[in-house]
Enzyme design. Structure first.
Site, PDB file in Angstrom:
ATOM      1  N   LYS A  89       5.706  -8.693   1.145  1.00 10.49           N
ATOM      2  CA  LYS A  89       6.370  -8.220   2.359  1.00 10.49           C
ATOM      3  C   LYS A  89       6.447  -6.700   2.318  1.00 10.49           C
ATOM      4  O   LYS A  89       6.941  -6.116   1.343  1.00 10.49           O
ATOM      5  CB  LYS A  89       7.798  -8.785   2.355  1.00 10.49           C
ATOM      6  CG  LYS A  89       8.186  -9.524   3.590  1.00 10.49           C
ATOM      7  CD  LYS A  89       9.571 -10.110   3.355  1.00 10.49           C
ATOM      8  CE  LYS A  89      10.207 -10.572   4.607  1.00 10.49           C
ATOM      9  NZ  LYS A  89      11.574 -11.043   4.357  1.00 10.49           N
TER      10      LYS A  89
HETATM   11  C1  E4P Z   1      12.919 -12.348   7.343  1.00 12.48           C
HETATM   12  O1  E4P Z   1      11.907 -12.447   6.667  1.00 12.48           O
HETATM   13  C2  E4P Z   1      14.157 -11.705   6.866  1.00 12.48           C
HETATM   14  O2  E4P Z   1      14.334 -11.970   5.497  1.00 12.48           O
HETATM   15  C3  E4P Z   1      15.388 -12.238   7.532  1.00 12.48           C
HETATM   16  O3  E4P Z   1      15.081 -13.224   8.496  1.00 12.48           O
HETATM   17  C4  E4P Z   1      16.394 -11.232   7.947  1.00 12.48           C
HETATM   18  O4  E4P Z   1      17.433 -11.891   8.613  1.00 12.48           O
HETATM   19  P1  E4P Z   1      18.920 -11.340   8.768  1.00 12.48           P
HETATM   20  O5  E4P Z   1      18.978 -10.490   9.995  1.00 12.48           O
HETATM   21  O6  E4P Z   1      19.742 -12.582   8.912  1.00 12.48           O
HETATM   22  O7  E4P Z   1      19.230 -10.576   7.512  1.00 12.48           O
END
Ligand code: E4P
Length: 222
Positions: A83
């Site tokens: 990522k």
């Molecule tokens: C996606 O890959 C992220 O890890 C995640 O969905 C972030 O979500 P949040 O806004 O609940 O932290």
């Protein structure tokens, strides 16, 4: 539509994986920090449990560090997806890392333009964060709808991975929009399973069965 869990918690991952509904996992530095244990061990355990893609996020913000981390993470397990945040240095890293054959999930996407650039740079997955957009009064699902349309128009290989999902309606909307993947916290997946009428209905069936058994009518034993 593929369903991922957005967590690094191995018990939650096992629970849903045993139900046969889990296609992959996304993690981020905040989620990994909540768990006990070494980073590499946590990732390896998740990758062993889940056969599908497991996203692991770099923490460097310069090109060299991101590429180095990506190479390192890809050795943890064959199903690791790296990522990378959508920043200028990140796009450079996406180009290099994806050309090495390492799949990349571009994260922290808040606009269709960012998503388009991520796909052009070579991302396999593009992650719009819809809940965080909703939080500031923008309709997060607009970005999802735009990206599905754009990638479809130009037959781009990147998949729309909807992140920052807050409730089951987000999952339905993402599916309606044609997103490839929705990643969600375990609590949201739990809510997708539950329905009060299912509980009421099951109780009624079992109560009726017990009453009938007392009258010794059905010959089937359970
Ligand atoms: C996606 O890959 C992220 O890890 C995640 O969905 C972030 O979500 P949040 O806004 O609940 O932290």
């Amino acid at each position: 539509m593929k369903l991922y869990l957005d967590t690094a918690n191995i018990s939650s991952i096992r629970r849903f994986n045993q139900m046969g509904i889990l296609d992959g996992v996304t993690t981020n530095p905040s989620l990994i920090s909540k768990e006990d244990g070494e980073f590499e061990e946590i990732v390896e355990e998740i990758c062993k449990e889940v056969k599908g893609p497991v996203s692991v996020e770099v923490v460097g913000t310069d090109y060299e560090t991101m590429v180095r981390e990506a190479k390192q993470f890809s050795k943890f397990a064959p199903n690791v997806v790296v990522k990378i945040p959508i920043i200028p240095e990140g796009l450079r890293a996406v180009k290099t890392v994806s050309r090495l054959g390492i799949p990349v999930n571009v994260t922290l996407v808040f606009s269709a333009n960012q998503g388009l650039l991520a796909a052009k740079a070579g991302a396999s997955y593009v992650s719009p964060f819809i809940g965080r957009l909703d939080d500031i009064g923008h309709r997060g699902m607009d970005v999802v709808e735009d990206l599905v349309k754009i990638f479809g128009n130009y037959k781009m290989k990147a998949e729309v991975l909807v992140g920052s999902i807050r409730h089951p309606l987000h999952v339905i909307e993402a599916a309606r929009a044609g997103a490839s993947i929705a990643t969600m916290p375990p609590e949201v997946m739990e809510k997708m399973v539950q329905h009060p009428l299912t509980d009421i209905g099951l109780k009624r069936f079992l109560d009726d069965w017990a009453k009938a058994k007392k009258k010794e009518k059905p010959s089937i034993t359970v």
